[in-house]
Structures are given as structure tokens and as C-alpha cells.
Design a protein around this motif. Structure first.
Motif, short mmCIF file in Angstrom:
data_model
loop_
_atom_site.label_atom_id
_atom_site.label_comp_id
_atom_site.label_asym_id
_atom_site.label_seq_id
_atom_site.Cartn_x
_atom_site.Cartn_y
_atom_site.Cartn_z
N ALA A 1 0.83 -1.21 0.00
CA ALA A 1 0.00 0.00 0.00
C ALA A 1 0.86 1.26 0.00
O ALA A 1 0.58 2.22 -0.73
CB ALA A 1 -0.94 0.00 1.21
N ARG A 2 1.91 1.25 0.79
CA ARG A 2 2.80 2.42 0.86
C ARG A 2 3.48 2.66 -0.48
O ARG A 2 3.58 3.80 -0.95
CB ARG A 2 3.84 2.19 1.96
N GLY B 1 -7.35 -2.39 3.38
CA GLY B 1 -7.67 -1.51 4.49
C GLY B 1 -6.75 -0.30 4.57
O GLY B 1 -7.20 0.82 4.82
N GLU B 2 -5.47 -0.53 4.34
CA GLU B 2 -4.52 0.59 4.39
C GLU B 2 -4.77 1.57 3.26
O GLU B 2 -4.68 2.79 3.44
CB GLU B 2 -3.09 0.04 4.32
N LEU B 3 -5.09 1.06 2.08
CA LEU B 3 -5.38 1.95 0.95
C LEU B 3 -6.66 2.75 1.19
O LEU B 3 -6.71 3.95 0.88
CB LEU B 3 -5.52 1.12 -0.33
N ARG B 4 -7.66 2.11 1.75
CA ARG B 4 -8.92 2.81 2.02
C ARG B 4 -8.72 3.93 3.04
O ARG B 4 -9.39 4.98 2.97
CB ARG B 4 -9.97 1.84 2.55
N ASN B 5 -7.83 3.74 3.98
CA ASN B 5 -7.60 4.73 5.03
C ASN B 5 -6.57 5.78 4.66
O ASN B 5 -6.36 6.74 5.41
CB ASN B 5 -7.17 4.02 6.32
N TRP B 6 -5.93 5.58 3.51
CA TRP B 6 -4.86 6.52 3.11
C TRP B 6 -5.45 7.87 2.73
O TRP B 6 -6.51 7.96 2.10
CB TRP B 6 -4.10 5.94 1.91
N ARG B 7 -4.77 8.91 3.14
CA ARG B 7 -5.15 10.29 2.77
C ARG B 7 -3.90 11.02 2.29
O ARG B 7 -2.82 10.85 2.87
CB ARG B 7 -5.75 11.03 3.96
N PRO B 8 -4.04 11.86 1.27
CA PRO B 8 -2.88 12.63 0.81
C PRO B 8 -2.32 13.48 1.93
O PRO B 8 -3.08 14.07 2.71
CB PRO B 8 -3.45 13.49 -0.33
N SER B 9 -1.01 13.57 1.99
CA SER B 9 -0.39 14.37 3.05
C SER B 9 -0.35 15.84 2.64
O SER B 9 -0.47 16.19 1.50
CB SER B 9 1.03 13.87 3.30
#
Length: 339
Positions: free
Chosen positions: A299-300, A331-339
């Protein structure tokens, strides 16, 4: 980031779609391969309630605009507003020889095709006389007997698939979104695809890509064991090689100076050496076309490469693995937000 699943193009699509909805996927795409995706999606629409459903892709030029307008309108109705019409042109040989349909100027034809669909939907929505006169398509008859009237859920979004700059420009001009092909690289995306999309948006009087959906299926090479990782590696190399052998995708190779790879692969196909195609894809090419990482790092790595561009993503993994492997990644992708 919204995460989608690409379901199989067969009766297993229903099971896959129901599992995807239960697992929290945002959408499910069904491609057009050996079976028509529209009946499969109709079946899925009646057995789900939340997940988005779309074609990725339906072959536009195998159908006329009226046929596609009716199908998409019906799917939007059956799914209660969850349908996404993803269209692609396919290539000349399939359109002219497999479907026996006309082929010419695909980007210009696609522009006309989408505008014709919008004119048909507009006639149903407003009741005004259908009067579309395009370069390739002409629709001037719609009687009340065949008019379904306005769709209570509105018209579905239209997304166009493209690789070359001309089709990408058309997508930016007339579509609601873009289906990014798996056979792309970060360099090609930034230097060719995005400028073409922005140029198309400008032609339609829009300043940027705000509100324009970009969906991509990204190749991923991963696995929980060395053997699983090796199997994933081989499968993705083979899929990349298959696309690299297609002349229509040459612009992507040209961006990296890899034209010779395409020539080599086509020669191998003529020699019926299909099983060896993946051996031509070296590590540099694999890393350019795929996210290669251990499961905790997928995901990262994906968001670092495409997070600023993609509004929704599907994980392109042409190999067998467990759903348990994907759940933390999703799950990690769904929770990711642009910094």
C-alpha cells in the motif's frame, strides 16, 4: 482512496462481487472477455446493495451508441444508481474481424460515440426530439413506444479507457473519468497521459482535473512466501509481455526507449513461443510497470507512486493467492489520505 475489485468474466462474478461488498471494496469492475459483462452486472446488481458496479471495459465499437445507451440506462436502473459505464475501443483486428464492425479514427469515433449516448440520454430525460448528427453516428428517431423516460437515478458516469494521447485527450473532453490501463508507468502517466487529459478538459472549458475520476488497475507482485512471490513475479511478467507485444501500446514502450522489446515479443509470438514471453521482461521493466513489494509494504509503495493521481484503484494480480493477504492492503489503501 477507493479500492475496487476486478471480478472474473464468468458466472463466478456474482460470488466475487458479494464477497467484495462484504469485505468493504468500493466497487467491482467486470471486463468484457469471453462473456458479455452487462448480463453479469445485472445479476450482481440484484444481489448487492452498496458496491459500485462497472464495465472495465465494455467494447464500445462492437455496439452502436443506442444499444449501449439502453444497456447502461437499464443497469443504472437495476443497480439503483450504482452503475459506471466504462468503455474502450479495443483494436482494429478485433473490431473489424471478430465483431465485423466499422473501424476508423478511433479517438474521433469515440468522441462521437460518447456524445451520441449523451444525446440519447438527454432525449429520454427531457422529452425533446432526438436529433444527433455526428461524423460517425446519426440518431434521429425516438418514438414514445421505445422511450424509457428519465432515469430516476440519473445517468451513469461514463469512463473511457485509453493508452495513447489521442484517446486520453478525448476522455478528458467528453467523459466523466478515465480508466488507466495496467500497462502504464509513472513516467508515461506524468509525461503523456495527464497532459492529454488536461488538454481534453481544457477543450471542454474546464481548467483542471477536479471532479474527474481516474481509476487504475495497478500490477502488484507480492507474496507471503518465496515460492508465492516467485509465482506472482512470473505471472505479472507474462502479462506485461503480452501487452508489450501489442502495437497499440507502443507509445508506452517508446517513452522508455524499449521499442525493441515489443519487436522481440512479436517475433516470439509468430514463432509460437507464448510460454517464454515473460522471460523478456527484465527487472527494470517489471519495476516500472508493477509495484513489487512484500505484503506490508504494498500500500505504501502504491500510494507513493499513484496516490496523487488515482481516485480509485484495483489491484491487478493475475495469480492465485488468499483474500487474507489482500485485506490489510485494502484496508490501508482505504484509510490513506494525501499528506
Amino acid at each position: 482512496m477507493d479500492v475496487d475489485l476486478v471480478a472474473p468474466n464468468d458466472v463466478d462474478a456474482l460470488t466475487a462481487t458479494k464477497k467484495a461488498e462484504a469485505a468493504g471494496y468500493r466497487g467491482v469492475w467486470i471486463p468484457e472477455i469471453k462473456h458479455d459483462p452487462f448480463p453479469l452486472l445485472a445479476m450482481c446488481s440484484q444481489n448487492t446493495s452498496a458496491v459500485d458496479l462497472g464495465t472495465n471495459i465494455a467494447v464500445a465499437f462492437a455496439r452502436n451508441p443506442m444499444t449501449t445507451a439502453v444497456l447502461a440506462n437499464d443497469l443504472q436502473l437495476y443497480s439503483r444508481g450504482r452503475f459506471m459505464l466504462g468503455l474502450g475501443s479495443q483494436v482494429k483486428a478485433h473490431i473489424s474481424r471478430r465483431f465485423c464492425m466499422p473501424w476508423s479514427a478511433p479517438a474521433d469515433r469515440m468522441r462521437d460515440y460518447v456524445l451520441a449516448i449523451r444525446a440519447i440520454w438527454g432525449s429520454w430525460r427531457t422529452g425533446e426530439r432526438l436529433d444527433y448528427e455526428g461524423k460517425f453516428y446519426r440518431h434521429t428517431l425516438m418514438t414514445s413506444f421505445f422511450d424509457p423516460g428519465p432515469n430516476p437515478y440519473g445517468n451513469p458516469p461514463v469512463l473511457l479507457a485509453g493508452v495513447g494521447p489521442k484517446m486520453s485527450r478525448v476522455a478528458g473532453e467528453v467523459a466523466d473519468g478515465f480508466l488507466l490501463h495496467s500497462f502504464t508507468t509513472e513516467r508515461y502517466l506524468s509525461s503523456v497521459t495527464l497532459p492529454a487529459l488536461i488538454e481534453g478538459r481544457a477543450a471542454a472549458g474546464r481548467e483542471d482535473l477536479d471532479g474527474f475520476q481516474i481509476s487504475g488497475a495497478v500490477f502488484v507482485v507480492t507474496g507471503e512466501t518465496a515460492d508465492a512471490r516467485a509465482a506472482a513475479d512470473a505471472a505479472v511478467r507474462s502479462r506485461i509481455a503480452f501487452y508489450a507485444s501489442t502495437p497499440a501500446y507502443l507509445p508506452v514502450l517508446q517513452t522508455h526507449g524499449w521499442e525493441g522489446v515489443g519487436d522481440e515479443l512479436r517475433a516470439m509470438i509468430k514463432a509460437d513461443r507464448w510460454s517464454q514471453l515473460g522471460e523478456v521482461i527484465d527487472d527494470e521493466m517489471l519495476d516500472a510497470f508493477a509495484v513489487v513489494a512484500d505484503p506490508p509494504d504494498v500500500a505504501r509503495a502504491l500510494t507513493a507512486r499513484f496516490g496523487s493521481v488515482l481516485s480509485r484503484v484495483a489491484l491487478a494480480a493475475p495469480y492465485t493467492t488468499s483474500e487474507e493477504l489482500w485485506q490489510p492492503i485494502v484496508g490501508e489503501l482505504r484509510n490513506w489520505r494525501p499528506s
